[in-house]
Design a protein around this motif. Sequence first.
Motif, PDB file in Angstrom:
ATOM      1  N   ARG A 191      14.313 -47.328  25.312  1.00 35.85           N
ATOM      2  CA  ARG A 191      12.887 -47.433  25.005  1.00 35.85           C
ATOM      3  C   ARG A 191      12.389 -48.852  25.252  1.00 35.85           C
ATOM      4  O   ARG A 191      11.317 -49.039  25.842  1.00 35.85           O
ATOM      5  CB  ARG A 191      12.632 -47.028  23.548  1.00 35.85           C
ATOM      6  CG  ARG A 191      11.164 -47.057  23.150  1.00 35.85           C
ATOM      7  CD  ARG A 191      10.960 -46.511  21.760  1.00 35.85           C
ATOM      8  NE  ARG A 191      11.387 -45.115  21.662  1.00 35.85           N
ATOM      9  CZ  ARG A 191      11.370 -44.418  20.523  1.00 35.85           C
ATOM     10  NH1 ARG A 191      10.960 -44.975  19.401  1.00 35.85           N
ATOM     11  NH2 ARG A 191      11.758 -43.163  20.527  1.00 35.85           N
ATOM     12  N   GLU A 192      13.167 -49.845  24.827  1.00 35.80           N
ATOM     13  CA  GLU A 192      12.748 -51.234  25.018  1.00 35.80           C
ATOM     14  C   GLU A 192      12.716 -51.610  26.495  1.00 35.80           C
ATOM     15  O   GLU A 192      11.817 -52.329  26.946  1.00 35.80           O
ATOM     16  CB  GLU A 192      13.692 -52.176  24.261  1.00 35.80           C
ATOM     17  CG  GLU A 192      13.590 -52.098  22.745  1.00 35.80           C
ATOM     18  CD  GLU A 192      14.398 -50.939  22.173  1.00 35.80           C
ATOM     19  OE1 GLU A 192      14.946 -50.141  22.977  1.00 35.80           O
ATOM     20  OE2 GLU A 192      14.466 -50.827  20.937  1.00 35.80           O
ATOM     21  N   LEU A 193      13.693 -51.136  27.246  1.00 31.98           N
ATOM     22  CA  LEU A 193      13.752 -51.475  28.668  1.00 31.98           C
ATOM     23  C   LEU A 193      12.627 -50.814  29.460  1.00 31.98           C
ATOM     24  O   LEU A 193      12.193 -51.336  30.488  1.00 31.98           O
ATOM     25  CB  LEU A 193      15.101 -51.067  29.247  1.00 31.98           C
ATOM     26  CG  LEU A 193      16.296 -51.916  28.788  1.00 31.98           C
ATOM     27  CD1 LEU A 193      17.601 -51.262  29.203  1.00 31.98           C
ATOM     28  CD2 LEU A 193      16.213 -53.330  29.349  1.00 31.98           C
ATOM     29  N   LEU A 194      12.163 -49.664  28.990  1.00 30.59           N
ATOM     30  CA  LEU A 194      11.087 -48.960  29.694  1.00 30.59           C
ATOM     31  C   LEU A 194       9.695 -49.436  29.288  1.00 30.59           C
ATOM     32  O   LEU A 194       8.718 -49.142  29.976  1.00 30.59           O
ATOM     33  CB  LEU A 194      11.177 -47.453  29.420  1.00 30.59           C
ATOM     34  CG  LEU A 194      12.280 -46.685  30.161  1.00 30.59           C
ATOM     35  CD1 LEU A 194      12.372 -45.261  29.635  1.00 30.59           C
ATOM     36  CD2 LEU A 194      12.010 -46.676  31.661  1.00 30.59           C
ATOM     37  N   LEU A 195       9.617 -50.195  28.215  1.00 32.52           N
ATOM     38  CA  LEU A 195       8.317 -50.604  27.683  1.00 32.52           C
ATOM     39  C   LEU A 195       7.539 -51.430  28.709  1.00 32.52           C
ATOM     40  O   LEU A 195       8.004 -52.455  29.197  1.00 32.52           O
ATOM     41  CB  LEU A 195       8.515 -51.431  26.405  1.00 32.52           C
ATOM     42  CG  LEU A 195       7.238 -51.794  25.631  1.00 32.52           C
ATOM     43  CD1 LEU A 195       6.547 -50.542  25.128  1.00 32.52           C
ATOM     44  CD2 LEU A 195       7.577 -52.737  24.473  1.00 32.52           C
TER      45      LEU A 195
ATOM     46  N   SER B 178      11.313 -44.326  38.152  1.00 32.13           N
ATOM     47  CA  SER B 178      12.436 -44.901  38.895  1.00 32.13           C
ATOM     48  C   SER B 178      13.359 -45.669  37.962  1.00 32.13           C
ATOM     49  O   SER B 178      14.582 -45.571  38.049  1.00 32.13           O
ATOM     50  CB  SER B 178      11.919 -45.832  39.996  1.00 32.13           C
ATOM     51  OG  SER B 178      11.140 -45.120  40.933  1.00 32.13           O
ATOM     52  N   LEU B 179      12.771 -46.440  37.055  1.00 27.21           N
ATOM     53  CA  LEU B 179      13.578 -47.217  36.113  1.00 27.21           C
ATOM     54  C   LEU B 179      14.368 -46.299  35.192  1.00 27.21           C
ATOM     55  O   LEU B 179      15.551 -46.551  34.925  1.00 27.21           O
ATOM     56  CB  LEU B 179      12.679 -48.153  35.307  1.00 27.21           C
ATOM     57  CG  LEU B 179      13.369 -49.036  34.261  1.00 27.21           C
ATOM     58  CD1 LEU B 179      14.444 -49.895  34.901  1.00 27.21           C
ATOM     59  CD2 LEU B 179      12.343 -49.908  33.535  1.00 27.21           C
ATOM     60  N   ALA B 180      13.758 -45.229  34.719  1.00 23.17           N
ATOM     61  CA  ALA B 180      14.461 -44.302  33.836  1.00 23.17           C
ATOM     62  C   ALA B 180      15.651 -43.665  34.537  1.00 23.17           C
ATOM     63  O   ALA B 180      16.732 -43.501  33.942  1.00 23.17           O
ATOM     64  CB  ALA B 180      13.490 -43.225  33.347  1.00 23.17           C
ATOM     65  N   ALA B 181      15.479 -43.314  35.824  1.00 22.43           N
ATOM     66  CA  ALA B 181      16.585 -42.711  36.580  1.00 22.43           C
ATOM     67  C   ALA B 181      17.742 -43.690  36.725  1.00 22.43           C
ATOM     68  O   ALA B 181      18.920 -43.318  36.596  1.00 22.43           O
ATOM     69  CB  ALA B 181      16.090 -42.258  37.951  1.00 22.43           C
TER      70      ALA B 181
ATOM     71  N   GLN C  12      13.008 -51.884  43.055  1.00 24.12           N
ATOM     72  CA  GLN C  12      14.254 -52.636  42.909  1.00 24.12           C
ATOM     73  C   GLN C  12      14.052 -53.865  42.041  1.00 24.12           C
ATOM     74  O   GLN C  12      14.851 -54.164  41.144  1.00 24.12           O
ATOM     75  CB  GLN C  12      14.739 -53.121  44.270  1.00 24.12           C
ATOM     76  CG  GLN C  12      15.148 -52.086  45.261  1.00 24.12           C
ATOM     77  CD  GLN C  12      15.235 -52.711  46.628  1.00 24.12           C
ATOM     78  OE1 GLN C  12      15.897 -53.736  46.806  1.00 24.12           O
ATOM     79  NE2 GLN C  12      14.562 -52.139  47.598  1.00 24.12           N
ATOM     80  N   GLU C  13      12.983 -54.596  42.321  1.00 23.99           N
ATOM     81  CA  GLU C  13      12.726 -55.841  41.606  1.00 23.99           C
ATOM     82  C   GLU C  13      12.587 -55.588  40.110  1.00 23.99           C
ATOM     83  O   GLU C  13      13.142 -56.321  39.289  1.00 23.99           O
ATOM     84  CB  GLU C  13      11.471 -56.511  42.167  1.00 23.99           C
ATOM     85  CG  GLU C  13      11.256 -57.925  41.679  1.00 23.99           C
ATOM     86  CD  GLU C  13      10.176 -58.641  42.479  1.00 23.99           C
ATOM     87  OE1 GLU C  13       9.029 -58.673  42.008  1.00 23.99           O
ATOM     88  OE2 GLU C  13      10.495 -59.149  43.579  1.00 23.99           O
ATOM     89  N   GLU C  14      11.844 -54.545  39.767  1.00 22.91           N
ATOM     90  CA  GLU C  14      11.675 -54.243  38.350  1.00 22.91           C
ATOM     91  C   GLU C  14      12.999 -53.818  37.723  1.00 22.91           C
ATOM     92  O   GLU C  14      13.342 -54.260  36.610  1.00 22.91           O
ATOM     93  CB  GLU C  14      10.633 -53.148  38.162  1.00 22.91           C
ATOM     94  CG  GLU C  14      10.422 -52.770  36.706  1.00 22.91           C
ATOM     95  CD  GLU C  14       9.159 -51.961  36.485  1.00 22.91           C
ATOM     96  OE1 GLU C  14       8.138 -52.561  36.097  1.00 22.91           O
ATOM     97  OE2 GLU C  14       9.199 -50.737  36.711  1.00 22.91           O
ATOM     98  N   CYS C  15      13.762 -52.971  38.415  1.00 21.01           N
ATOM     99  CA  CYS C  15      15.048 -52.529  37.878  1.00 21.01           C
ATOM    100  C   CYS C  15      16.001 -53.706  37.676  1.00 21.01           C
ATOM    101  O   CYS C  15      16.659 -53.816  36.634  1.00 21.01           O
ATOM    102  CB  CYS C  15      15.677 -51.496  38.809  1.00 21.01           C
ATOM    103  SG  CYS C  15      14.851 -49.885  38.809  1.00 21.01           S
ATOM    104  N   LEU C  16      16.080 -54.581  38.659  1.00 27.43           N
ATOM    105  CA  LEU C  16      16.976 -55.726  38.554  1.00 27.43           C
ATOM    106  C   LEU C  16      16.564 -56.649  37.417  1.00 27.43           C
ATOM    107  O   LEU C  16      17.413 -57.128  36.651  1.00 27.43           O
ATOM    108  CB  LEU C  16      17.013 -56.491  39.876  1.00 27.43           C
ATOM    109  CG  LEU C  16      17.730 -55.788  41.030  1.00 27.43           C
ATOM    110  CD1 LEU C  16      17.504 -56.533  42.331  1.00 27.43           C
ATOM    111  CD2 LEU C  16      19.224 -55.675  40.748  1.00 27.43           C
TER     112      LEU C  16
END
Length: 275
Positions: free
Chosen positions: A5-9, A16-19, A44-48
């Motif tokens: 939850r915190e990482l998706l906020l 994409s991030l949730a996957a 990618q940038e957001e995930c990294l």
Amino acid sequence: MLPIRELLLGASYPNSLAAVLDLAAISLRTYQPQWSGFLTAPEQEECLNRLNQLIELTVISNGGFPQAERRRLRLERFEHFTSDPASNQQTPQELPEQMPPAEQFKLLEISGNFLFDPAEAIDFRQALQADGLGVAELGDVLVRGDRGALAVVSPLAAIALIGKPIQVRTVLCAVAETGWERLPSQMPKPKQITSVEASLRLDAVASAGFAISRNRMAELIRSGKVRIDWKVITNPSRELKPEERVQLEGRGELKLESAMLTKRDRWRLSMLRNF
């Protein structure tokens, strides 16, 4: 347990991030590396950036070749990472890109005669997707003049496409696997650029940074080929601010590092280009 939850906020690309977070959880639980589907550069940038908060996880991006924009992420428990980033003072994301593993990437040649009906990368991409290829299975597409294109795809996509004709615009094309030596092999090189411009307009700054005429740059901006911090900008007069990054399709990225007003009311610019 991951703080999902915190990482998706506040995420710009929550799906994409949730996957990717789901894959990270699997990797941490099973001690087995996991690969994401192909992601756009801003995804990618957001995930990294978000996954860098997890000290127990190592994330490496690979798109098949160093200049690739669409890339897959490899997620693995840190203690199982085979290279030692501390030994060369680099984070895993900055380690030199190796040859893509054959079990995760395939390179296809899409051959056809486009002399009388020129096609762009988007035409090949749309044709592949119309043929049933999912967006997460398709990496970069590089046009080869009037002869066709090269496409980086997942192994499953390669199995479905090899030997099957596809139509790109009005041209019927053959699809075959080809060798990685056909793709660019050099690593992206940063270049420091200085210039003096009358304004901070996007067309003026990008024209100087990418060495393209201002009229041509304005056309590229209006056609949606230019982005600022990965957001498409179609207004050539939009003013840039220091630290903003300009991405031009197929030409890399330009960062405006500083802008100082001279005594003659012109702007002395310092820019860094990666290409």
